[in-house]
Design a protein around this motif. Sequence first.
Motif, PDB file in Angstrom:
ATOM      1  N   HIS A   1       0.774  -1.244  -0.018  1.00 53.27           N
ATOM      2  CA  HIS A   1      -0.038  -0.031  -0.154  1.00 53.27           C
ATOM      3  C   HIS A   1       0.942   1.127   0.071  1.00 53.27           C
ATOM      4  N   ARG A   2       1.988   1.147   0.688  1.00 51.24           N
ATOM      5  CA  ARG A   2       2.745   2.419   0.793  1.00 51.24           C
ATOM      6  C   ARG A   2       3.397   2.759  -0.729  1.00 51.24           C
ATOM      7  N   ILE A   3       3.695   1.723  -1.584  1.00 51.61           N
ATOM      8  CA  ILE A   3       4.067   1.817  -2.711  1.00 51.61           C
ATOM      9  C   ILE A   3       3.145   2.440  -3.762  1.00 51.61           C
ATOM     10  N   ILE A   4       2.142   1.759  -3.645  1.00 52.64           N
ATOM     11  CA  ILE A   4       0.869   2.025  -4.580  1.00 52.64           C
ATOM     12  C   ILE A   4       0.422   3.633  -4.302  1.00 52.64           C
ATOM     13  N   TRP A   5      -0.007   3.931  -3.021  1.00 44.31           N
ATOM     14  CA  TRP A   5      -0.261   5.083  -2.954  1.00 44.31           C
ATOM     15  C   TRP A   5       0.786   6.460  -2.820  1.00 44.31           C
ATOM     16  N   SER A   6       2.164   5.872  -2.720  1.00 50.15           N
ATOM     17  CA  SER A   6       2.998   6.848  -3.106  1.00 50.15           C
ATOM     18  C   SER A   6       3.036   7.294  -4.548  1.00 50.15           C
ATOM     19  N   VAL A   7       2.816   6.177  -5.418  1.00 51.21           N
ATOM     20  CA  VAL A   7       2.606   6.441  -6.996  1.00 51.21           C
ATOM     21  C   VAL A   7       1.476   7.428  -7.314  1.00 51.21           C
ATOM     22  N   VAL A   8       0.356   7.194  -6.500  1.00 52.39           N
ATOM     23  CA  VAL A   8      -0.787   7.921  -6.784  1.00 52.39           C
ATOM     24  C   VAL A   8      -0.816   9.341  -6.282  1.00 52.39           C
ATOM     25  N   PHE A   9      -0.170   9.460  -5.010  1.00 51.92           N
ATOM     26  CA  PHE A   9       0.062  10.804  -4.624  1.00 51.92           C
ATOM     27  C   PHE A   9       1.007  11.733  -5.398  1.00 51.92           C
ATOM     28  N   VAL A  10       2.219  10.935  -5.608  1.00 53.98           N
ATOM     29  CA  VAL A  10       3.282  11.805  -6.252  1.00 53.98           C
ATOM     30  C   VAL A  10       2.802  12.154  -7.616  1.00 53.98           C
ATOM     31  N   ALA A  11       2.223  11.549  -8.348  1.00 57.64           N
ATOM     32  CA  ALA A  11       1.547  11.802  -9.590  1.00 57.64           C
ATOM     33  C   ALA A  11       0.527  12.685  -9.789  1.00 57.64           C
ATOM     34  N   LEU A  12      -0.383  12.790  -8.727  1.00 56.34           N
ATOM     35  CA  LEU A  12      -1.256  13.875  -8.558  1.00 56.34           C
ATOM     36  C   LEU A  12      -0.595  15.180  -8.261  1.00 56.34           C
ATOM     37  N   LEU A  13       0.585  14.957  -7.590  1.00 56.82           N
ATOM     38  CA  LEU A  13       1.504  16.330  -7.418  1.00 56.82           C
ATOM     39  C   LEU A  13       2.166  16.966  -8.646  1.00 56.82           C
ATOM     40  N   LEU A  14       2.820  16.031  -9.430  1.00 56.05           N
ATOM     41  CA  LEU A  14       3.318  16.414 -10.431  1.00 56.05           C
ATOM     42  C   LEU A  14       2.294  16.886 -11.554  1.00 56.05           C
TER      43      LEU A  14
ATOM     44  N   GLU B   1      10.276  13.416  -8.610  1.00 55.84           N
ATOM     45  CA  GLU B   1      10.289  12.618  -9.654  1.00 55.84           C
ATOM     46  C   GLU B   1      11.045  11.234  -9.501  1.00 55.84           C
ATOM     47  N   GLY B   2      11.891  11.318  -8.816  1.00 58.51           N
ATOM     48  CA  GLY B   2      12.503  10.158  -8.541  1.00 58.51           C
ATOM     49  C   GLY B   2      11.838   9.282  -7.652  1.00 58.51           C
ATOM     50  N   LEU B   3      10.938   9.731  -6.565  1.00 55.48           N
ATOM     51  CA  LEU B   3      10.079   8.900  -5.801  1.00 55.48           C
ATOM     52  C   LEU B   3       8.966   8.166  -6.626  1.00 55.48           C
ATOM     53  N   PHE B   4       8.552   8.992  -7.564  1.00 59.57           N
ATOM     54  CA  PHE B   4       7.416   8.525  -8.635  1.00 59.57           C
ATOM     55  C   PHE B   4       8.010   7.547  -9.495  1.00 59.57           C
ATOM     56  N   VAL B   5       9.265   7.425 -10.076  1.00 63.12           N
ATOM     57  CA  VAL B   5       9.593   6.354 -11.030  1.00 63.12           C
ATOM     58  C   VAL B   5       9.976   5.270 -10.073  1.00 63.12           C
ATOM     59  N   GLU B   6      10.538   5.427  -8.976  1.00 66.15           N
ATOM     60  CA  GLU B   6      10.922   4.123  -8.072  1.00 66.15           C
ATOM     61  C   GLU B   6       9.607   3.540  -7.775  1.00 66.15           C
ATOM     62  N   SER B   7       8.778   4.412  -7.067  1.00 62.34           N
ATOM     63  CA  SER B   7       7.176   3.799  -6.663  1.00 62.34           C
ATOM     64  C   SER B   7       6.805   3.008  -8.046  1.00 62.34           C
ATOM     65  N   ALA B   8       6.693   3.574  -9.108  1.00 61.15           N
ATOM     66  CA  ALA B   8       6.054   3.040 -10.274  1.00 61.15           C
ATOM     67  C   ALA B   8       6.785   1.586 -10.776  1.00 61.15           C
ATOM     68  N   VAL B   9       7.925   1.403 -10.532  1.00 58.45           N
ATOM     69  CA  VAL B   9       8.771   0.331 -10.799  1.00 58.45           C
ATOM     70  C   VAL B   9       8.332  -0.915  -9.894  1.00 58.45           C
ATOM     71  N   LEU B  10       8.051  -0.399  -8.594  1.00 62.66           N
ATOM     72  CA  LEU B  10       7.566  -1.498  -7.666  1.00 62.66           C
ATOM     73  C   LEU B  10       6.006  -1.525  -7.656  1.00 62.66           C
ATOM     74  N   ALA B  11       5.505  -0.544  -8.394  1.00 65.95           N
ATOM     75  CA  ALA B  11       3.719  -0.829  -8.415  1.00 65.95           C
ATOM     76  C   ALA B  11       3.200  -2.102  -8.980  1.00 65.95           C
ATOM     77  N   LEU B  12       3.763  -2.549 -10.113  1.00 60.46           N
ATOM     78  CA  LEU B  12       3.127  -3.968 -10.557  1.00 60.46           C
ATOM     79  C   LEU B  12       3.265  -5.289  -9.621  1.00 60.46           C
ATOM     80  N   PRO B  13       4.589  -5.377  -9.250  1.00 64.62           N
ATOM     81  CA  PRO B  13       4.444  -6.363  -8.187  1.00 64.62           C
ATOM     82  C   PRO B  13       3.727  -6.143  -6.831  1.00 64.62           C
TER      83      PRO B  13
END
Length: 307
Positions: free
Chosen positions: A39-52, A175-187
């Motif tokens: 959940h930390r990974i998934i919601w990090s992607v969502v939060f940072v994507a909205l921010l960007l 940007e770094g956090l978004f891409v790192e979390s996106a890499v981990l989002a699928l698993p």
Amino acid sequence: MTPLRLGYLYGFGAYLLWGFIPIYLKLLRPAGPMEILAHRIIWSVVFVALLLAALRNVGFLRSLARRPRTLAGIVVAAALIAVNWGTYIYGVNSARVVETALGYFINPLVSVLLGVLVLRERLRPAQWVALGVGAAAVAVLTVDYGRLPYLALILAASFAGYGLAKKRLGLPAAEGLFVESAVLALPALAYLGWLASRGGSTFGEVSAGHTALLVAAGAVTAVPLLLFAGAANRLPLTALGMLQYVAPVLQLGCGVLIFHEPMPPARLAGFTLVWLALVIFSLDALRTGRRTRAAARAADPLPAAAH
């Protein structure tokens, strides 16, 4: 407010939030460590994507797609931070907050060691002394625990490795956090799907408050990192280094004073050796910083207005 004061405000805010994160993680039970991590990974992607998206800063993805070496480095950084997050969550929720705090106390010493082993940096005598005292502390704590303090060592090594990877990548925080979390989002999504299929998911099953806390993991992850980036852009490295001890001090306080974890004399002796190593390390850094600034002033004695 001056940039320096703003930098201290950002830095203190980041480490204050990191210092009290054990309390937040305890509130996520009965979710298990892997579910919390996902959940930390998934919601990090969502939060940072909205921010960007709000900042209209998504063009960097196109440039990254043309840089395979950078993408490979991001995958390494993502793996390291996943190990760090997962280990920390496990430590907090298995009543080992004190040991996780130890990991972040010794992290600077492991970073120095990585500098020697990976970057071939040369250490000053005081840094060697600090490393020696740190090694003695680990030996004392090993005797106290009856085993290596492996959670602390994994946390220190993974975060030091993550810091090294981030330094080489040079990506901005969001940007770094978004891409790192996106890499981990699928698993992470695959794991949550598997967990739900087995009836083991707590998301939406415990209470509305518990579900909201899991969703808030994105902001809880991203906000301190963004504050830290703001501090790093405004503060000297030595000042930032001094601030980093705020988080493990608060985490240690949470473990001993709030969660009532034991602190026997032998463990306290081990922590004391760690703190001694950090004092030696910090004083050396401050002294070296002063010498560097004095040398710079001597090399360029004219005031800026005279140029």
